[in-house]
Design a protein around this motif. Structure first.
Motif, PDB file in Angstrom:
ATOM      1  N   ASN A   1      -9.032  -2.920   7.023  1.00  0.00           N
ATOM      2  CA  ASN A   1      -7.607  -2.707   6.766  1.00  0.00           C
ATOM      3  C   ASN A   1      -7.343  -2.952   5.285  1.00  0.00           C
ATOM      4  O   ASN A   1      -7.519  -4.068   4.791  1.00  0.00           O
ATOM      5  CB  ASN A   1      -6.743  -3.636   7.617  1.00  0.00           C
ATOM      6  CG  ASN A   1      -6.659  -3.204   9.062  1.00  0.00           C
ATOM      7  OD1 ASN A   1      -7.373  -3.735   9.920  1.00  0.00           O
ATOM      8  ND2 ASN A   1      -5.787  -2.247   9.331  1.00  0.00           N
ATOM      9  N   GLU A   2      -6.948  -1.927   4.575  1.00  0.00           N
ATOM     10  CA  GLU A   2      -6.766  -2.054   3.135  1.00  0.00           C
ATOM     11  C   GLU A   2      -5.517  -2.852   2.780  1.00  0.00           C
ATOM     12  O   GLU A   2      -5.499  -3.600   1.793  1.00  0.00           O
ATOM     13  CB  GLU A   2      -6.716  -0.660   2.505  1.00  0.00           C
ATOM     14  CG  GLU A   2      -8.033   0.097   2.646  1.00  0.00           C
ATOM     15  CD  GLU A   2      -7.967   1.499   2.086  1.00  0.00           C
ATOM     16  OE1 GLU A   2      -6.868   1.895   1.622  1.00  0.00           O
ATOM     17  OE2 GLU A   2      -9.004   2.203   2.112  1.00  0.00           O
ATOM     18  N   VAL A   3      -4.454  -2.706   3.575  1.00  0.00           N
ATOM     19  CA  VAL A   3      -3.223  -3.471   3.365  1.00  0.00           C
ATOM     20  C   VAL A   3      -3.311  -4.746   4.197  1.00  0.00           C
ATOM     21  O   VAL A   3      -3.494  -4.696   5.413  1.00  0.00           O
ATOM     22  CB  VAL A   3      -1.977  -2.657   3.756  1.00  0.00           C
ATOM     23  CG1 VAL A   3      -0.710  -3.468   3.523  1.00  0.00           C
ATOM     24  CG2 VAL A   3      -1.928  -1.346   2.973  1.00  0.00           C
ATOM     25  N   LYS A   4      -3.189  -5.913   3.561  1.00  0.00           N
ATOM     26  CA  LYS A   4      -3.443  -7.191   4.236  1.00  0.00           C
ATOM     27  C   LYS A   4      -2.181  -7.926   4.673  1.00  0.00           C
ATOM     28  O   LYS A   4      -2.271  -8.960   5.317  1.00  0.00           O
ATOM     29  CB  LYS A   4      -4.259  -8.102   3.311  1.00  0.00           C
ATOM     30  CG  LYS A   4      -5.599  -7.520   2.891  1.00  0.00           C
ATOM     31  CD  LYS A   4      -6.513  -7.254   4.082  1.00  0.00           C
ATOM     32  CE  LYS A   4      -7.886  -6.769   3.634  1.00  0.00           C
ATOM     33  NZ  LYS A   4      -8.760  -6.452   4.783  1.00  0.00           N
ATOM     34  N   TYR A   5      -0.985  -7.441   4.315  1.00  0.00           N
ATOM     35  CA  TYR A   5       0.291  -8.023   4.726  1.00  0.00           C
ATOM     36  C   TYR A   5       0.368  -9.524   4.408  1.00  0.00           C
ATOM     37  O   TYR A   5       0.607 -10.365   5.271  1.00  0.00           O
ATOM     38  CB  TYR A   5       0.535  -7.774   6.221  1.00  0.00           C
ATOM     39  CG  TYR A   5       0.537  -6.304   6.562  1.00  0.00           C
ATOM     40  CD1 TYR A   5       1.588  -5.479   6.169  1.00  0.00           C
ATOM     41  CD2 TYR A   5      -0.530  -5.728   7.264  1.00  0.00           C
ATOM     42  CE1 TYR A   5       1.587  -4.115   6.458  1.00  0.00           C
ATOM     43  CE2 TYR A   5      -0.541  -4.373   7.552  1.00  0.00           C
ATOM     44  CZ  TYR A   5       0.520  -3.575   7.145  1.00  0.00           C
ATOM     45  OH  TYR A   5       0.514  -2.232   7.440  1.00  0.00           O
ATOM     46  N   LYS A   6       0.183  -9.829   3.156  1.00  0.00           N
ATOM     47  CA  LYS A   6       0.160 -11.220   2.709  1.00  0.00           C
ATOM     48  C   LYS A   6       1.500 -11.926   2.950  1.00  0.00           C
ATOM     49  O   LYS A   6       1.537 -13.157   3.072  1.00  0.00           O
ATOM     50  CB  LYS A   6      -0.201 -11.287   1.223  1.00  0.00           C
ATOM     51  CG  LYS A   6      -1.609 -10.786   0.894  1.00  0.00           C
ATOM     52  CD  LYS A   6      -2.670 -11.659   1.533  1.00  0.00           C
ATOM     53  CE  LYS A   6      -4.072 -11.245   1.099  1.00  0.00           C
ATOM     54  NZ  LYS A   6      -5.120 -12.084   1.734  1.00  0.00           N
ATOM     55  N   ASN A   7       2.610 -11.184   3.004  1.00  0.00           N
ATOM     56  CA  ASN A   7       3.928 -11.802   3.188  1.00  0.00           C
ATOM     57  C   ASN A   7       4.326 -11.953   4.650  1.00  0.00           C
ATOM     58  O   ASN A   7       5.418 -12.447   4.938  1.00  0.00           O
ATOM     59  CB  ASN A   7       5.001 -10.985   2.461  1.00  0.00           C
ATOM     60  CG  ASN A   7       4.830 -11.021   0.961  1.00  0.00           C
ATOM     61  OD1 ASN A   7       4.404 -12.029   0.398  1.00  0.00           O
ATOM     62  ND2 ASN A   7       5.139  -9.909   0.299  1.00  0.00           N
TER      63      ASN A   7
END
Length: 309
Positions: A241-247
């Motif tokens: 998954n390239e987008v890790k949703y850190k927020n």
């Protein structure tokens, strides 16, 4: 107080990437899995039937073992009397390392099993098996997968998203990963298609809260699956998954704006996913506590309800 419990259930048994390519051409399967919009891709050594044979006792017995490169089950038997109690017609059996098929005298397929379908039906208590010599059958040795990717399909279903068009992550995994055993990667890559069963619980701290909250329930199914995707990606740190949703849990298209005090996600199947962050253990039996992702306000964490094996 508004709580939401989300249980991830498979709409279909786990299928390999190769089986997915075959089953995509079966309209009945495509129709059956339309309820799934959340999917995961995992990796395990190729699983096969070995030492399979038909024993002519009673209506007949199928005997076999399950095996990967590192695990082998005890000898297992399935009685056709228990599989097909209402069938009096003559039947035929096809046995192979990847597929068992039971047909009637007209050649119609009555039941069929891949190794993963057999395991799925076993942990769902849909199939009775006999273990020879009363040896322990630790079937969860075969249901542990390295989790690579979590995805959703907001406008279609999981199966269509994966096989009706080019799926970037699935193709990238097939290009970059190596088999865990001597087989083909396409036979080791597993597809999991989930639907989410939700349960709202409203707790009233004050009399005046009753009118406001008594009829509340979370209606936005897309918000729930979008939140689940972000939760698993963020906390398990899936490799592809390239987008890790850190927020996360803060976000625009999940449950953040629903006003929930607490909510959680857990997997209601006897499977374990692992990443570099550790194991995430599911459970189909309510008495076998599953791990969960627990969200409260700005905090999201994995809560371990079981002891890692």
């Amino acid at each position: 107080m508004k709580l939401l419990i989300n249980k991830l259930n498979l709409v279909y048994p786990p299928i390999t990437n190769q089986e997915g390519a075959w089953l995509w051409n079966v309209p009945e399967v495509r129709d059956f899995v339309k309820g799934s919009k959340l999917y995961m891709i995992g990796h395990r050594e190729e699983l096969k039937f070995i030492n399979e044979q038909f024993i002519s006792e009673g209506r007949g017995i199928i005997q076999f073992q399950l095996a990967t490169a590192t695990h082998k089950s005890p000898i297992i038997q399935i009685s056709l009397y228990h599989c097909l109690p209402d069938i009096e017609d003559e039947i035929s059996i096809e046995l192979g390392e990847k597929l068992f098929r039971i047909k009637d005298s007209q050649g119609n397929v009555l039941q069929w099993y891949t190794p993963d379908i057999l395991l799925y039906r076993y942990w769902k208590n849909q199939l009775t098996i006999r273990i020879i010599d009363d040896t322990e059958f630790n079937y969860r040795d075969f249901t542990r997968y390295e989790l690579y990717y979590v995805g959703i399909s907001k406008n279609n279903d999981s199966f269509s998203r994966l096989f009706d068009e080019s799926h970037h992550a699935r193709l990238k995994i097939l290009t970059n990963e190596y088999p865990k055993s001597s087989g083909r990667l396409t036979d080791e890559l597993l597809i999991f298609m989930f639907q989410i069963d939700k349960l709202n619980i409203n707790i009233f701290d004050r009399i005046e809260d009753i009118d406001e909250q008594i009829n509340y329930h979370t209606e936005d199914e897309i918000a729930i699956i979008a939140d689940a995707e972000k939760a698993f990606i963020k906390l398990l740190e899936t490799k592809y998954n390239e987008v890790k949703y850190k927020n996360y849990p803060n976000g625009d298209d999940g449950l953040y704006s629903e006003g929930l005090d607490r909510y959680c996600f857990y997997i209601g199947e006897d499977i374990t996913f692992y990443t570099t962050k550790g194991d995430f253990i599911g459970a189909s039996d309510v008495h076998d506590h599953a791990d969960m992702i627990f969200v409260e306000s700005e905090v999201a964490k994995v809560v371990k309800e079981t002891i890692d094996s």
